[in-house]
Design a protein around this motif. Structure first.
Motif, PDB file in Angstrom:
ATOM      1  N   HIS A 116     -28.895 -31.093 -11.470  1.00 55.39           N
ATOM      2  CA  HIS A 116     -27.341 -31.110 -10.790  1.00 55.39           C
ATOM      3  C   HIS A 116     -26.149 -32.308 -11.404  1.00 55.39           C
ATOM      4  O   HIS A 116     -26.737 -33.299 -11.658  1.00 55.39           O
ATOM      5  N   ASN A 117     -25.279 -31.695 -12.529  1.00 50.72           N
ATOM      6  CA  ASN A 117     -24.296 -31.276 -13.179  1.00 50.72           C
ATOM      7  C   ASN A 117     -24.797 -32.566 -14.589  1.00 50.72           C
ATOM      8  O   ASN A 117     -25.155 -33.246 -15.506  1.00 50.72           O
ATOM      9  N   GLY A 118     -26.500 -31.478 -14.587  1.00 49.64           N
ATOM     10  CA  GLY A 118     -27.869 -32.157 -15.188  1.00 49.64           C
ATOM     11  C   GLY A 118     -27.045 -31.796 -17.347  1.00 49.64           C
ATOM     12  O   GLY A 118     -27.126 -32.307 -18.618  1.00 49.64           O
ATOM     13  N   LYS A 119     -26.287 -30.933 -17.112  1.00 47.91           N
ATOM     14  CA  LYS A 119     -25.410 -30.757 -18.578  1.00 47.91           C
ATOM     15  C   LYS A 119     -24.862 -31.496 -19.155  1.00 47.91           C
ATOM     16  O   LYS A 119     -24.482 -32.459 -20.104  1.00 47.91           O
ATOM     17  N   GLU A 120     -24.081 -32.334 -18.455  1.00 52.61           N
ATOM     18  CA  GLU A 120     -23.611 -33.339 -18.501  1.00 52.61           C
ATOM     19  C   GLU A 120     -23.586 -34.911 -18.641  1.00 52.61           C
ATOM     20  O   GLU A 120     -23.119 -35.743 -19.254  1.00 52.61           O
ATOM     21  N   PHE A 121     -24.990 -34.856 -17.414  1.00 55.48           N
ATOM     22  CA  PHE A 121     -25.531 -36.675 -17.586  1.00 55.48           C
ATOM     23  C   PHE A 121     -26.701 -36.390 -17.516  1.00 55.48           C
ATOM     24  O   PHE A 121     -27.558 -36.918 -18.940  1.00 55.48           O
ATOM     25  N   ASP A 122     -28.027 -35.283 -17.121  1.00 58.39           N
ATOM     26  CA  ASP A 122     -29.343 -35.383 -17.307  1.00 58.39           C
ATOM     27  C   ASP A 122     -29.909 -35.697 -18.274  1.00 58.39           C
ATOM     28  O   ASP A 122     -30.810 -36.267 -19.237  1.00 58.39           O
ATOM     29  N   GLU A 158     -22.316 -26.493 -12.873  1.00 62.04           N
ATOM     30  CA  GLU A 158     -21.531 -25.714 -12.939  1.00 62.04           C
ATOM     31  C   GLU A 158     -21.637 -24.119 -12.093  1.00 62.04           C
ATOM     32  O   GLU A 158     -20.838 -23.447 -12.623  1.00 62.04           O
ATOM     33  N   LEU A 159     -22.779 -24.166 -11.417  1.00 62.52           N
ATOM     34  CA  LEU A 159     -22.987 -22.686 -10.941  1.00 62.52           C
ATOM     35  C   LEU A 159     -21.996 -22.615  -9.683  1.00 62.52           C
ATOM     36  O   LEU A 159     -22.091 -21.283  -9.317  1.00 62.52           O
ATOM     37  N   TRP A 160     -21.856 -23.880  -9.475  1.00 57.20           N
ATOM     38  CA  TRP A 160     -20.962 -23.682  -8.218  1.00 57.20           C
ATOM     39  C   TRP A 160     -19.245 -23.563  -8.738  1.00 57.20           C
ATOM     40  O   TRP A 160     -18.504 -23.231  -7.633  1.00 57.20           O
ATOM     41  N   LYS A 161     -19.716 -23.953  -9.757  1.00 60.32           N
ATOM     42  CA  LYS A 161     -17.529 -23.969  -9.818  1.00 60.32           C
ATOM     43  C   LYS A 161     -17.430 -22.600 -10.070  1.00 60.32           C
ATOM     44  O   LYS A 161     -16.543 -22.304 -10.233  1.00 60.32           O
TER      45      LYS A 161
END
Length: 237
Positions: A116-122, A158-161
């Motif tokens: 969750h928010n992996g592309k921006e953080f993890d 991203e999927l939820w957006k």
């Protein structure tokens, strides 16, 4: 399209991070100056660089990873299991153990990493810390030269957006609106610094990290229209 994904090809994950040292005073003079400059616009005039230091863990240049929890599905006919495990302790060992798992079990083109928010953080955080420690990036984290559709990452945020880039939806909020048991029933991200450095309770952080990993998998199941995982389907290994 998401409903056609083979769940066994997805590695779900979450990371927990803290500042690289317990206190601002433990940094050398150069790093203190760099932190003051880096955090200037976030803290504004409300906090000094030292007072703001407990938040340094969100930047890979000033933080470190203390836990990576991963989860993956194993199917046996109609029996569905979700296996969860964690890497913790020395950061270099955490990163190398995680890399070994990715290379040995999730390195094929069909495999995906999901957070969750992996592309921006993890994902970028793990990659940056690997580079800092001179660890060669596994293929799944090496994005150099890849086209957007070639990046093997799923991001539940991203999927939820659904194409809307104006807002951020936390995992806690998303699990609430989707009727998923909250992973934030003990601590949340703002408390990890205290629990790690003051309470020295890594087990509590591991539990928290694993709950987030399970929650990410649950969100993906809901987005697919699948049944949520039941407690007896979750195996901690």
């Amino acid at each position: 399209m998401i409903s056609k994904l083979n769940l066994e090809n997805i590695l779900f994950l979450d990371i927990e991070t803290v500042p690289e040292t317990e206190s601002f005073s433990d940094l050398d003079n150069t790093k203190r100056s760099l932190w003051e400059a880096k955090s200037k616009y976030q803290r504004k005039d409300e906090f000094s660089a030292e007072e703001f230091y407990d938040r340094a863990g969100i930047w890979a240049e000033f933080g470190k990873i203390i836990c990576i929890s991963v989860g993956y599905f194993k199917m046996d006919g109609d029996i569905r299991n979700f296996r969860v495990t964690s890497f913790y302790g020395d950061e270099v060992k955490i990163l190398k153990d995680f890399k070994d798992l990715v290379i040995s079990h999730f390195s094929q083109s069909k495999h995906l990493l999901c957070a969750h928010n992996g592309k921006e953080f993890d994902f970028p955080y793990i990659a940056r810390r690997m580079i800092i420690h001179n660890i060669e990036l596994p293929y799944k984290l090496n994005l150099f030269g890849k086209k957007p559709w070639e990046v093997p990452h799923l991001d539940t945020l991203e999927l939820w957006k659904f194409g809307d880039y104006k807002t951020f939806t936390s995992l806690k909020l998303l699990t609430n609106v989707l009727g998923i048991p909250s992973p934030k029933d003990d601590i949340d991200g703002s408390e990890v610094y205290r629990v790690y450095y003051e309470d020295k309770d890594i087990d509590r952080i591991i539990t928290y990290c694993e709950k987030d990993t399970i929650a990410v998998a649950q969100v993906l199941l809901r987005l697919r229209g699948d049944e949520l995982l039941q407690d007896n389907e979750i195996k901690h290994i």
